[in-house]
Enzyme design. Sequence first.
Site, PDB file in Angstrom:
ATOM      1  N   GLU A 177       0.822  -1.209   0.000  1.00  0.00           N
ATOM      2  CA  GLU A 177       0.000   0.000   0.000  1.00  0.00           C
ATOM      3  C   GLU A 177       0.855   1.257   0.000  1.00  0.00           C
ATOM      4  O   GLU A 177       0.650   2.173  -0.813  1.00  0.00           O
ATOM      5  CB  GLU A 177      -0.928   0.003   1.217  1.00  0.00           C
ATOM      6  CG  GLU A 177      -1.876   1.177   1.287  1.00  0.00           C
ATOM      7  CD  GLU A 177      -2.940   1.124   0.213  1.00  0.00           C
ATOM      8  OE1 GLU A 177      -2.791   1.859  -0.803  1.00  0.00           O
ATOM      9  OE2 GLU A 177      -3.911   0.371   0.372  1.00  0.00           O
ATOM     10  N   ASP A 184       1.069   4.063  -3.064  1.00  0.00           N
ATOM     11  CA  ASP A 184       0.613   5.434  -2.827  1.00  0.00           C
ATOM     12  C   ASP A 184       1.740   6.447  -2.996  1.00  0.00           C
ATOM     13  O   ASP A 184       1.583   7.477  -3.664  1.00  0.00           O
ATOM     14  CB  ASP A 184       0.035   5.557  -1.420  1.00  0.00           C
ATOM     15  CG  ASP A 184      -1.240   4.754  -1.219  1.00  0.00           C
ATOM     16  OD1 ASP A 184      -1.711   4.144  -2.194  1.00  0.00           O
ATOM     17  OD2 ASP A 184      -1.748   4.729  -0.086  1.00  0.00           O
ATOM     18  N   SER A 244      -7.096   1.747  -4.388  1.00  0.00           N
ATOM     19  CA  SER A 244      -5.921   2.253  -3.665  1.00  0.00           C
ATOM     20  C   SER A 244      -4.975   2.981  -4.603  1.00  0.00           C
ATOM     21  O   SER A 244      -4.199   3.829  -4.159  1.00  0.00           O
ATOM     22  CB  SER A 244      -5.171   1.100  -2.997  1.00  0.00           C
ATOM     23  OG  SER A 244      -5.849   0.628  -1.855  1.00  0.00           O
TER      24      SER A 244
END
Length: 652
Positions: free
Chosen positions: A322, A326, A569
Amino acid sequence: MHFSLFTLGALAATVLALPSINDVLHEKRDRLPPGWAYHEKLAPTKVLPMKIALTQSNLDKADEFLMDVSSPASSNYGKHWTHEDIANKFAPSAETVDTVKTWLTSAGIAPERISRSQSLGWLKFDATVAEAENLLKTEYHLYKYTTGKPHVSCSEYRIPEHVAPHVDFITPTVHFDAKVPQAVAKPVEKRAPTSTAAVGRPVQTNAALGIGAPNSGSLPKKGATLSRQNITDELKAELQNCNRFITPNCLRALYLFPPGDTANPDNSYGIVQYTPQAYLQGDLDLFFANFSKNQVQRTPTLNSINGGVVQTSQQGFQFNGESALDLEYAMTLINPQKTTLYQVGDEVQGASFNDFLDALDGSYCAGDDPVQDASYPSPNGGFPGPKNCGGFAATKVISTSYGYNEADLTAAYERRQCMEYMKLGLAGTSFLFSSGDFGVAGNGGRCIDPETKQYNDGSSGIFNPGFPGGCPYITSIGATQIQPNASVTAPEKACETVIFSGGGFSNVFPLPDYQAGAVKSFFTNFPPPYGADRFNNSQATRGFPDISANGANYVVAVNGRFSLVYGTSASSPTVGAILTLVNEERLYAGKSSLGFVNPFLYANPGLFNDITLGANPGCGTAGFQAVPGWDPATGLGTPIFPKLLDAALRLP
């Protein structure tokens, strides 16, 4: 939980008072959450730390206030409020404070025992069990979790009818506050502590904590691992392979935005991560070496909240995927503008969204639920505290790639948090959240059994909308993909590779005015083939997502190798980067940041590529179809940067 003996002088009668004719039920828990069992009746002399959440003033005018600074038609567009103005405007009224205090003193709670929180929104006092039972017309019992953790709770409580409008909720009551360690239970299976969710299912303990745990259903999904030769070949013909490998330049080509070239000191972009999710510097450098060479060895600006640590002791996609996704894309797309990393929570208990909001707004801090949110000092050797209440600045845009199921949490908890997003929108921050990866189902592909209200395996049942996606004061971001074998200039479709764009209709939040026309058009022109047994088809509740961006086949450096990654995401930080580039130009033009963007977006649907292909299946159905106009699969569509920038610069 530790309880101390109270002084004999403060003991009240131990006989449970019967409810009077004017007492009304305020909250009720239908059944015990899984893992908890009755242990014993709580001794009447034990002391409970009571907290009463007072209803805030002017909440009925919240939309009016926010639209006044967010609607393109308003002469006050962009004139954002100070945090002091916001706190004063929504502080509980004198009538509310006086009514609740009078009730307490009439029940034997002396005025000197009652204190008011710094945020002005809470009254606090210690009371014996006997006093609390008499006050709330209930009985307190001790329960134990399978791990042996104790917890005090009642099954329901009542308060006088004339007091009820002045009280949001009271703790401890039906809420559960024993923290379940991350190693013991899967966060996606934990539920928050109060009575029942909007769909009527019982909620469980600790849904809000542990959002960053490695088995969280809202994390991105890993695809194929790529060899260095794959990357070399792809870079040689980068845009020709965007249907198979999404890179920063593919996104620029899809949405027609340029590389960043300025760094206005008043601009800022924040990415939120929840420990143990963390990036590895080697992964950032590997990505930058291939896609943004002048950023090698650069790091995000770290804001460590409540002991938030960029940990390296636990590694793997479920710990690093994640953050890698990001930060690699956020940092590259807005370069040379700096990216702020809000790393929230220690390695012992993690953190909740409320714990992050506390750090931005100290006035919000006192109202945390001791169950769903972290407490400090942290147990078992975690962050020693004190809890970070205020002291951290909100960036102009904040992207969060995590989310809950709306049914995980209680409506009261969700409404309170949603109002905080409203307040931060008033202050000029754009909050973006990924809409989920399981179509009309919730995290993990779970749906809700219509009879038991429990989660099922996702093959049938009630649609399971996400939170905060249903909150009308955030911008929910869905996912699209380039069609197989199509060029980067061809129309995209709703993402149907590995993940399905999360979308649907809230069971908690009403339809906001700025979205009313779009939702009405959807139901009029493309009525879904499902009834109220499947989803909230009242046409009176908030729909999501608002807009979308590509969410499939992202090339991400994770754990020293390149992998393909999928999920909303990916979509949320991409949209956040685009809005940050728009803010960059507005700030250089002497204008404000965009702030809460939804009214602007819905007033200008022509700023988006309308997605009309694909769907977001789940719960044994085809889900919602992407259709002309807004739809609960892809929202208004994907951004067209030149149009978005031009329209934004024409605003005051």
